[in-house]
Design a protein around this motif. Sequence first.
Motif, PDB file in Angstrom:
ATOM      1  N   GLU A 121       0.832  -1.207   0.000  1.00 49.31           N
ATOM      2  CA  GLU A 121       0.000   0.000   0.000  1.00 49.31           C
ATOM      3  C   GLU A 121       0.867   1.259   0.000  1.00 49.31           C
ATOM      4  OE1 GLU A 121      -2.542  -0.256   3.367  1.00 49.31           O
ATOM      5  OE2 GLU A 121      -3.978  -1.610   2.407  1.00 49.31           O
ATOM      6  N   CYS A 122       1.967   1.201   0.709  1.00 50.81           N
ATOM      7  CA  CYS A 122       2.889   2.341   0.775  1.00 50.81           C
ATOM      8  C   CYS A 122       3.501   2.618  -0.606  1.00 50.81           C
ATOM      9  CB  CYS A 122       3.982   2.034   1.798  1.00 50.81           C
ATOM     10  SG  CYS A 122       4.769   3.486   2.517  1.00 50.81           S
ATOM     11  N   THR A 125       0.716   4.065  -2.948  1.00 45.69           N
ATOM     12  CA  THR A 125       0.408   5.459  -2.622  1.00 45.69           C
ATOM     13  C   THR A 125       1.510   6.388  -3.107  1.00 45.69           C
ATOM     14  OG1 THR A 125      -0.879   4.787  -0.687  1.00 45.69           O
ATOM     15  CG2 THR A 125      -0.125   7.067  -0.743  1.00 45.69           C
ATOM     16  N   THR A 126       2.751   5.959  -2.976  1.00 42.80           N
ATOM     17  CA  THR A 126       3.873   6.774  -3.452  1.00 42.80           C
ATOM     18  C   THR A 126       3.831   6.943  -4.959  1.00 42.80           C
ATOM     19  OG1 THR A 126       5.218   6.006  -1.591  1.00 42.80           O
ATOM     20  CG2 THR A 126       6.391   7.025  -3.420  1.00 42.80           C
ATOM     21  N   LYS A 127       3.457   5.903  -5.672  1.00 38.93           N
ATOM     22  CA  LYS A 127       3.327   6.006  -7.132  1.00 38.93           C
ATOM     23  C   LYS A 127       2.289   7.060  -7.509  1.00 38.93           C
ATOM     24  CE  LYS A 127       4.616   1.245  -8.338  1.00 38.93           C
ATOM     25  NZ  LYS A 127       4.102  -0.062  -8.854  1.00 38.93           N
ATOM     26  N   LYS A 128       1.210   7.144  -6.743  1.00 40.93           N
ATOM     27  CA  LYS A 128       0.116   8.062  -7.062  1.00 40.93           C
ATOM     28  C   LYS A 128       0.352   9.476  -6.541  1.00 40.93           C
ATOM     29  CE  LYS A 128      -3.302   4.310  -6.861  1.00 40.93           C
ATOM     30  NZ  LYS A 128      -4.428   3.732  -6.075  1.00 40.93           N
ATOM     31  N   CYS A 167       8.178   6.055   2.495  1.00 40.23           N
ATOM     32  CA  CYS A 167       8.494   5.892   1.075  1.00 40.23           C
ATOM     33  C   CYS A 167       8.541   7.238   0.355  1.00 40.23           C
ATOM     34  CB  CYS A 167       7.456   4.997   0.402  1.00 40.23           C
ATOM     35  SG  CYS A 167       7.302   3.371   1.138  1.00 40.23           S
ATOM     36  N   PHE A 168       9.568   7.401  -0.471  1.00 35.93           N
ATOM     37  CA  PHE A 168       9.747   8.646  -1.216  1.00 35.93           C
ATOM     38  C   PHE A 168      10.340   8.342  -2.588  1.00 35.93           C
ATOM     39  CE2 PHE A 168      10.315   9.396   3.312  1.00 35.93           C
ATOM     40  CZ  PHE A 168       9.391  10.390   3.561  1.00 35.93           C
ATOM     41  N   VAL A 205      -0.553   5.883   4.942  1.00 34.70           N
ATOM     42  CA  VAL A 205      -1.401   4.699   5.008  1.00 34.70           C
ATOM     43  C   VAL A 205      -1.351   4.211   6.452  1.00 34.70           C
ATOM     44  CG1 VAL A 205      -1.078   4.009   2.600  1.00 34.70           C
ATOM     45  CG2 VAL A 205       0.458   3.099   4.360  1.00 34.70           C
ATOM     46  N   THR A 206      -2.379   3.463   6.835  1.00 35.19           N
ATOM     47  CA  THR A 206      -2.460   2.983   8.208  1.00 35.19           C
ATOM     48  C   THR A 206      -1.775   1.630   8.331  1.00 35.19           C
ATOM     49  OG1 THR A 206      -4.548   4.136   8.540  1.00 35.19           O
ATOM     50  CG2 THR A 206      -4.012   2.378  10.103  1.00 35.19           C
TER      51      THR A 206
END
Length: 238
Positions: A121-122, A125-128, A167-168, A205-206
């Motif tokens: 999920e991390c 989310t970073t891709k988006k 994540c970056f 994200v949780t």
Amino acid sequence: MNIAVIFAGGHGNRLHTQSRPKQFFEFRGKPIVVYTIEVFQHIQEVDAIVVACLDDWIPYLRSQVEKYELTKVIDIVPGGEKGQDSIYNGLVCAKQHFSDDSIVLIHDGVRPLPMEKTVIECIETTKKKGNCVVCVPATETVAIKNTDGSLEVPNRDNVLMVRAPQCFILKDVLEAHQKALAEGRHDFIDTSSMMNHYGYELHTVTGTAENIKITTPADYFMFKAIIEAREESAVFGF
């Protein structure tokens, strides 16, 4: 590419391990940092792993990487005086192997219990959105101490506890580290605080409560209990 940058350069005095740093403390003969690396080794979406390690312990860690067939580990680099420095060394190594637009998952070597679902999920989310920090809701009241000594108590519903991975995009996080170095800043508690300081809007994200950081003896015993509980769940189908 998705690269896990695992920093394991600390001495871990709070765990009271006289013979070895906390990341090399063992459970069932396996060092904690190996448990951590194994999580990312087994996640298909993670392409490579870089580890920043105490210089004197690099040969030992290399032997453990070979022993446990951690094939995604492309390099082990010396850690720094602080976690921030170790992370930077790992990022520089990642830059030598991968493109600027790669995603880096920065993770503590003594945080061996992240869930695969959370890591994926991390990454997504970073891709988006350009970054992602794993957090968990605060389960206790948090107070902020003001400069005059008074306390401010925020609404707990709005408080999150920052965990990992964080994540970056490689280019973004390297630029932030280089700004910090240019300013002589070595005091950022983690990468999310650094990125926030330099103006990045952070996304989350949780994660799960069991994704603990092993810092004290109590944390170590909790880690053992979670591993044993997971094994029992697998056996009995819970």
